[in-house]
Design an enzyme around this catalytic site. Structure first.
Site, PDB file in Angstrom:
ATOM      1  N   PHE A 121       0.850  -1.182   0.000  1.00  0.00           N
ATOM      2  CA  PHE A 121       0.000   0.000   0.000  1.00  0.00           C
ATOM      3  C   PHE A 121       0.888   1.236   0.000  1.00  0.00           C
ATOM      4  CE2 PHE A 121      -4.584   0.922   0.735  1.00  0.00           C
ATOM      5  CZ  PHE A 121      -5.098  -0.234   0.178  1.00  0.00           C
ATOM      6  N   GLN A 235      -7.179  14.605   3.536  1.00  0.00           N
ATOM      7  CA  GLN A 235      -6.548  13.699   2.572  1.00  0.00           C
ATOM      8  C   GLN A 235      -7.356  13.592   1.289  1.00  0.00           C
ATOM      9  OE1 GLN A 235      -6.034   9.161   3.259  1.00  0.00           O
ATOM     10  NE2 GLN A 235      -4.019  10.092   3.174  1.00  0.00           N
ATOM     11  N   HIS A 237      -7.581  11.215  -1.759  1.00  0.00           N
ATOM     12  CA  HIS A 237      -7.165   9.910  -2.277  1.00  0.00           C
ATOM     13  C   HIS A 237      -6.950  10.076  -3.775  1.00  0.00           C
ATOM     14  CE1 HIS A 237      -7.235   5.698  -3.350  1.00  0.00           C
ATOM     15  NE2 HIS A 237      -7.302   5.355  -2.079  1.00  0.00           N
ATOM     16  N   LEU A 247     -14.740   5.403  -4.499  1.00  0.00           N
ATOM     17  CA  LEU A 247     -13.331   5.054  -4.342  1.00  0.00           C
ATOM     18  C   LEU A 247     -12.915   3.870  -5.204  1.00  0.00           C
ATOM     19  CD1 LEU A 247     -10.707   5.507  -2.623  1.00  0.00           C
ATOM     20  CD2 LEU A 247     -11.514   3.616  -1.235  1.00  0.00           C
ATOM     21  N   GLU A 250      -6.731   1.843  -3.204  1.00  0.00           N
ATOM     22  CA  GLU A 250      -5.293   1.800  -3.464  1.00  0.00           C
ATOM     23  C   GLU A 250      -4.834   0.362  -3.732  1.00  0.00           C
ATOM     24  OE1 GLU A 250      -3.355   4.796  -1.067  1.00  0.00           O
ATOM     25  OE2 GLU A 250      -1.831   3.318  -0.596  1.00  0.00           O
ATOM     26  N   ARG A 281      -0.327   9.127  -0.359  1.00  0.00           N
ATOM     27  CA  ARG A 281      -1.434   9.724  -1.114  1.00  0.00           C
ATOM     28  C   ARG A 281      -1.236  11.201  -1.403  1.00  0.00           C
ATOM     29  NH1 ARG A 281      -6.103   6.348   2.111  1.00  0.00           N
ATOM     30  NH2 ARG A 281      -5.584   4.389   1.058  1.00  0.00           N
ATOM     31  N   HIS A 350     -11.149  12.341   0.854  1.00  0.00           N
ATOM     32  CA  HIS A 350     -11.259  10.960   1.342  1.00  0.00           C
ATOM     33  C   HIS A 350     -11.164  10.796   2.847  1.00  0.00           C
ATOM     34  CE1 HIS A 350     -10.916   6.628   1.321  1.00  0.00           C
ATOM     35  NE2 HIS A 350      -9.708   6.658   1.857  1.00  0.00           N
ATOM     36  N   ARG A 385      -2.190  10.603   6.334  1.00  0.00           N
ATOM     37  CA  ARG A 385      -2.360   9.221   6.796  1.00  0.00           C
ATOM     38  C   ARG A 385      -1.909   8.243   5.720  1.00  0.00           C
ATOM     39  NH1 ARG A 385      -6.521   5.155   6.098  1.00  0.00           N
ATOM     40  NH2 ARG A 385      -7.782   6.554   4.843  1.00  0.00           N
TER      41      ARG A 385
HETATM   42  C1  LIG Z   1     -14.685   4.356   0.646  1.00  0.00           C
HETATM   43  C2  LIG Z   1     -13.713   4.212   1.779  1.00  0.00           C
HETATM   44  C3  LIG Z   1     -12.782   3.185   1.770  1.00  0.00           C
HETATM   45  C4  LIG Z   1     -11.869   3.051   2.805  1.00  0.00           C
HETATM   46  N1  LIG Z   1     -10.939   2.027   2.759  1.00  0.00           N
HETATM   47  C5  LIG Z   1     -10.071   1.882   3.802  1.00  0.00           C
HETATM   48  C6  LIG Z   1      -9.148   0.790   3.819  1.00  0.00           C
HETATM   49  O1  LIG Z   1      -9.113  -0.072   2.946  1.00  0.00           O
HETATM   50  N2  LIG Z   1      -8.298   0.696   4.876  1.00  0.00           N
HETATM   51  C7  LIG Z   1      -8.296   1.610   5.893  1.00  0.00           C
HETATM   52  O2  LIG Z   1      -7.529   1.460   6.831  1.00  0.00           O
HETATM   53  N3  LIG Z   1      -9.183   2.637   5.890  1.00  0.00           N
HETATM   54  C8  LIG Z   1     -10.072   2.786   4.879  1.00  0.00           C
HETATM   55  N4  LIG Z   1     -10.963   3.832   4.909  1.00  0.00           N
HETATM   56  C9  LIG Z   1     -11.073   4.644   6.120  1.00  0.00           C
HETATM   57  C10 LIG Z   1     -11.748   3.815   7.210  1.00  0.00           C
HETATM   58  O3  LIG Z   1     -12.645   2.912   6.633  1.00  0.00           O
HETATM   59  C11 LIG Z   1     -12.521   4.692   8.179  1.00  0.00           C
HETATM   60  O4  LIG Z   1     -11.690   5.720   8.650  1.00  0.00           O
HETATM   61  C12 LIG Z   1     -12.999   3.888   9.381  1.00  0.00           C
HETATM   62  O5  LIG Z   1     -13.672   2.715   8.981  1.00  0.00           O
HETATM   63  C13 LIG Z   1     -13.921   4.755  10.244  1.00  0.00           C
HETATM   64  O6  LIG Z   1     -14.502   3.975  11.251  1.00  0.00           O
HETATM   65  P1  LIG Z   1     -15.228   4.653  12.474  1.00  0.00           P
HETATM   66  O7  LIG Z   1     -15.746   3.547  13.318  1.00  0.00           O
HETATM   67  O8  LIG Z   1     -14.336   5.642  13.110  1.00  0.00           O
HETATM   68  O9  LIG Z   1     -16.430   5.479  11.819  1.00  0.00           O
HETATM   69  P2  LIG Z   1     -17.625   5.055  10.844  1.00  0.00           P
HETATM   70  O10 LIG Z   1     -17.489   3.703  10.287  1.00  0.00           O
HETATM   71  O11 LIG Z   1     -17.776   6.183   9.883  1.00  0.00           O
HETATM   72  O12 LIG Z   1     -18.874   5.033  11.814  1.00  0.00           O
HETATM   73  C14 LIG Z   1     -19.409   6.197  12.384  1.00  0.00           C
HETATM   74  C15 LIG Z   1     -20.592   5.807  13.226  1.00  0.00           C
HETATM   75  O13 LIG Z   1     -21.076   6.938  13.946  1.00  0.00           O
HETATM   76  C16 LIG Z   1     -22.475   7.030  13.824  1.00  0.00           C
HETATM   77  N5  LIG Z   1     -22.863   8.450  13.921  1.00  0.00           N
HETATM   78  C17 LIG Z   1     -22.311   9.506  13.272  1.00  0.00           C
HETATM   79  N6  LIG Z   1     -22.947  10.640  13.606  1.00  0.00           N
HETATM   80  C18 LIG Z   1     -23.918  10.294  14.488  1.00  0.00           C
HETATM   81  C19 LIG Z   1     -24.934  11.015  15.169  1.00  0.00           C
HETATM   82  N7  LIG Z   1     -25.089  12.337  15.009  1.00  0.00           N
HETATM   83  N8  LIG Z   1     -25.758  10.337  15.990  1.00  0.00           N
HETATM   84  C20 LIG Z   1     -25.651   8.993  16.134  1.00  0.00           C
HETATM   85  N9  LIG Z   1     -24.713   8.259  15.501  1.00  0.00           N
HETATM   86  C21 LIG Z   1     -23.857   8.908  14.687  1.00  0.00           C
HETATM   87  C22 LIG Z   1     -22.780   6.434  12.469  1.00  0.00           C
HETATM   88  O14 LIG Z   1     -24.121   5.975  12.410  1.00  0.00           O
HETATM   89  C23 LIG Z   1     -21.780   5.287  12.431  1.00  0.00           C
HETATM   90  O15 LIG Z   1     -22.306   4.169  13.095  1.00  0.00           O
HETATM   91  C24 LIG Z   1     -11.897   3.972   3.871  1.00  0.00           C
HETATM   92  C25 LIG Z   1     -12.835   4.991   3.904  1.00  0.00           C
HETATM   93  C26 LIG Z   1     -13.722   5.128   2.851  1.00  0.00           C
HETATM   94  C27 LIG Z   1     -14.680   6.293   2.899  1.00  0.00           C
END
Ligand SMILES: Cc1cc2nc3c(=O)[nH]c(=O)nc-3n(C[C@H](O)[C@H](O)[C@H](O)COP(=O)(O)OP(=O)(O)OC[C@H]3O[C@@H](n4cnc5c(N)ncnc54)[C@H](O)[C@@H]3O)c2cc1C
Length: 572
Positions: A121, A235, A237, A247, A250, A281, A350, A385
């Site tokens: 990566f 960031q 991407h 997306l 990568e 990136r 991203h 990142r």
């Molecule tokens: C398309 C894409 C591909 C990616 N691919 C990778 C990868 O291959 N490898 C990697 O390391 N990272 C990747 N990333 C980044 C990574 O996936 C995310 O940073 C990570 O999964 C975020 O997880 P999280 O639990 O912090 O938040 P999230 O998964 O975004 O969850 C947020 C949670 O908070 C809740 N929430 C938000 N606001 C409120 C509110 N006001 N009230 C109640 N609930 C709320 C939502 O309902 C959700 O359940 C990718 C990101 C994207 C967008």
């Protein structure tokens, strides 16, 4: 009278960070805590399911990789703004999380010899992206969800929208939320809470984010008085699919994909001769935008100029085995089959490197409140990142936050008293003022203008004049938001109201990004300014902290923790 709901420990967010925290809290407390998970989405719809490419970890030190190398890659990738104690702790924990998920049933992709497979990566000098085809996040979420089924002391609140955090005298005292199903307003009170509400950059127009990733996680604690750290670093991407911005992981370059300009050249030779397409990136996105600006891109729809991502040489078998989702998405959304033709791509908003400031134990500045995942800035990613470090961060620090918050809640006898005047003010603000207004500004028009402003002024390349213009526009939109009207007045599943509350969160987040970016008069990581093209360690080797003041954002700074690795010039 507003109903008060009590649980010992509340976790906001059901993405990877929230679910990992819930599992750890349940394990640590051995059934003694009453735990709740609140999510504005159905539990498994969190943006984490979109993670495609993989999760970072050093699994094969005997094959040449090392924790030291993972730490160095992360710190160099961060342009030396990561806190090195955090990075060291992180790289040590990553492999444990991979094997832990394996034991819980995660279907990691395999090598020929049957061991867990890893691929290259960007910015990593060794293949350490651990993956399940190109659907890694989906399988990680499923695995954690499966584990949670073992416990009967966890209550889920899917489709509940948290509107505010109740923080008084530096102490966490609860939160307010709307049950979206029937539009009722509630107060939640708990001994401890974990904020895992994710990040999101939907304030940009061309972005990889799900529609729901609107930066609530940043704006709500910010309005409650907590500082946001390093938010100016956004960031881009390199490979967002034209025209939607979906997306293209990568992983496509990790498996050997090339980037080409309109002359057919692999232009990364010029910019990063060693790492080529797998430079970090920020470097690849700048290179692509330079090619486009200098006329070596292609004209696309909606003025979206692009370059090509060529996978055709990888062959059908590899694409079907390792990149099936990429192929499906490209055919459905761009009408291009990557087995046959190169894909049109351009840099796409991203990931926000910044977030709610926490210490290395995931504690926020409010006593009783922890935070984990994308919503935080624990200072792991600094100014840029590396791919795959984010899902790993959610697992590592989700577990740490889960443990710390659970231990704290188990030790605490009383529930805090929620400040009811704050609750009443919040209810009045949403239901009387916002929902009660009959005429005024259209929220969707404000949202549209915000996205154009962010795309134009806070992109890969920035300069002071444009950013000032952008900030002025954001403030004008915030003014207009004060007169916004929600057309739909009923309570049951009022998505019009929810979108409007999300818009407010996007506006606040955008303002913090803008003021931090203007104040940082240097170029570092993802923040590149034409008017200050050099990194300036003398003045800016420090974290930005933005607080909400009565008259707008207040900027402070805090030092970076440097242990073993001194800042040097960054070359790839
Ligand atoms: C398309 C894409 C591909 C990616 N691919 C990778 C990868 O291959 N490898 C990697 O390391 N990272 C990747 N990333 C980044 C990574 O996936 C995310 O940073 C990570 O999964 C975020 O997880 P999280 O639990 O912090 O938040 P999230 O998964 O975004 O969850 C947020 C949670 O908070 C809740 N929430 C938000 N606001 C409120 C509110 N006001 N009230 C109640 N609930 C709320 C939502 O309902 C959700 O359940 C990718 C990101 C994207 C967008």
């Amino acid at each position: 009278m507003t109903e008060i709901i009590r649980h010992d420990l509340i976790i906001v967010g059901s993405g990877l960070a929230g679910l990992r925290a819930a599992v750890e809290a349940a394990l640590v407390s051995k059934g003694k805590l009453d735990i709740a998970v609140i999510s504005k989405l159905q539990i498994n719809r969190s943006h984490s399911v979109c993670a495609e490419g993989g999760t970072a970890a050093v699994l094969y030190p005997n094959e040449g990789d090392s924790l030291w190398l993972h730490a160095w890659d992360t710190i160099k990738g961060s342009d030396f703004l990561a806190d090195q104690d955090v990075v060291v702790r992180f790289v040590k924990e990553c492999p444990k999380q991979i094997y832990q998920l394996e034991h819980w049933g995660m279907p990691w992709s395999r090598r020929e010899d049957g061991r867990i497979a890893q691929r290259r990566f960007g910015g990593h000098s060794f293949p350490r992206a651990t993956f399940a085809a190109d659907k890694t996040g989906f399988f990680e979420m499923q695995t954690l969800w499966g584990v949670l089924q073992r416990f009967d002391n966890i209550t889920f609140y899917p489709e509940w929208f948290v509107t505010s955090l109740l923080i008084e005298n530096g102490e966490y005292k609860g939160m307010t939320a709307i049950d979206m199903y029937n539009g009722t307003f509630h107060v939640f009170v708990s001994k401890a809470a974990i904020w895992a509400a994710g990040g999101g950059l939907r304030m940009y127009g061309f972005t990889t984010y799900s529609l729901s990733a609107t930066g609530d996680g940043f704006a709500i604690p910010y309005r409650a008085g907590l500082p946001l750290k390093d938010m100016e670093f956004v960031q881009f991407h390199p490979t967002g699919l034209i025209p939607t911005g979906i997306l293209i992981s990568e992983a496509a370059r990790g498996e050997g994909g090339y980037l080409r300009n309109n002359k057919g050249e692999r232009f990364m030779e010029k910019y990063a001769p060693d790492f080529m397409e797998l430079a970090p990136r920020d470097v690849v996105s700048r290179s692509m935008m330079t090619e486009i600006r200098e006329g070596r891109g292609f004209e696309g729809p909606y003025g979206l100029q692009y370059v090509l991502l060529d996978l055709t040489h990888l062959g059908r078998e590899k694409i079907l085995d390792r990149l099936p989702l990429i192929r499906e998405v490209s055919i459905k959304f761009a009408g291009v089959d990557p087995i046959e033709e190169p894909l049109p791509v351009r840099p796409v908003a991203h990931y926000p490197m910044g977030g709610v400031s926490t210490d290395i134990e995931c504690a926020t500045d409010a006593v009783g409140l922890w935070a984990a995942g994308e919503v935080t800035s624990i200072s792991l990613h600094g100014a840029n990142r590396l791919g795959t470090n984010s899902t790993a961060e959610c697992l590592v620090f989700g577990a740490i936050a889960g443990k710390n918050a659970a231990l704290y809640a188990m030790d605490k006898y009383d529930f805090p008293e929620p400040p009811m005047e704050m609750v009443e003010a919040e209810e009045k603000r949403i239901f009387d003022e916002l929902l009660g207004r009959e005429t005024g500004e259209d929220p969707y028009e404000i949202r549209r203008e915000l996205r154009i402003t962010m795309d134009e002024n806070f992109h890969v390349f920035r300069n002071g004049e444009d950013m000032k213009k952008g900030l002025k526009k954001i403030r004008e939109l915030k003014e207009r938001f004060n007169k916004v009207v929600v057309e739909d007045k009923q309570r049951v599943y009022n998505s019009d109201l929810i979108y409007t509350l999300e818009l407010e969160n996007m506006l606040d987040t955008a303002e913090v990004i803008a003021v931090g970016a203007l104040a940082r008069e240097e170029s570092r990581g993802a923040h590149y300014r034409f008017d200050f093209p050099k990194r300036d360690d003398k003045k800016f080797l420090k974290h930005t902290l933005v607080y909400r003041g009565a008259d707008g954002p207040i900027i402070k700074y805090s030092p970076v923790t440097i242990l073993y690795w001194k800042p040097v010039e960054r070359k790839y």
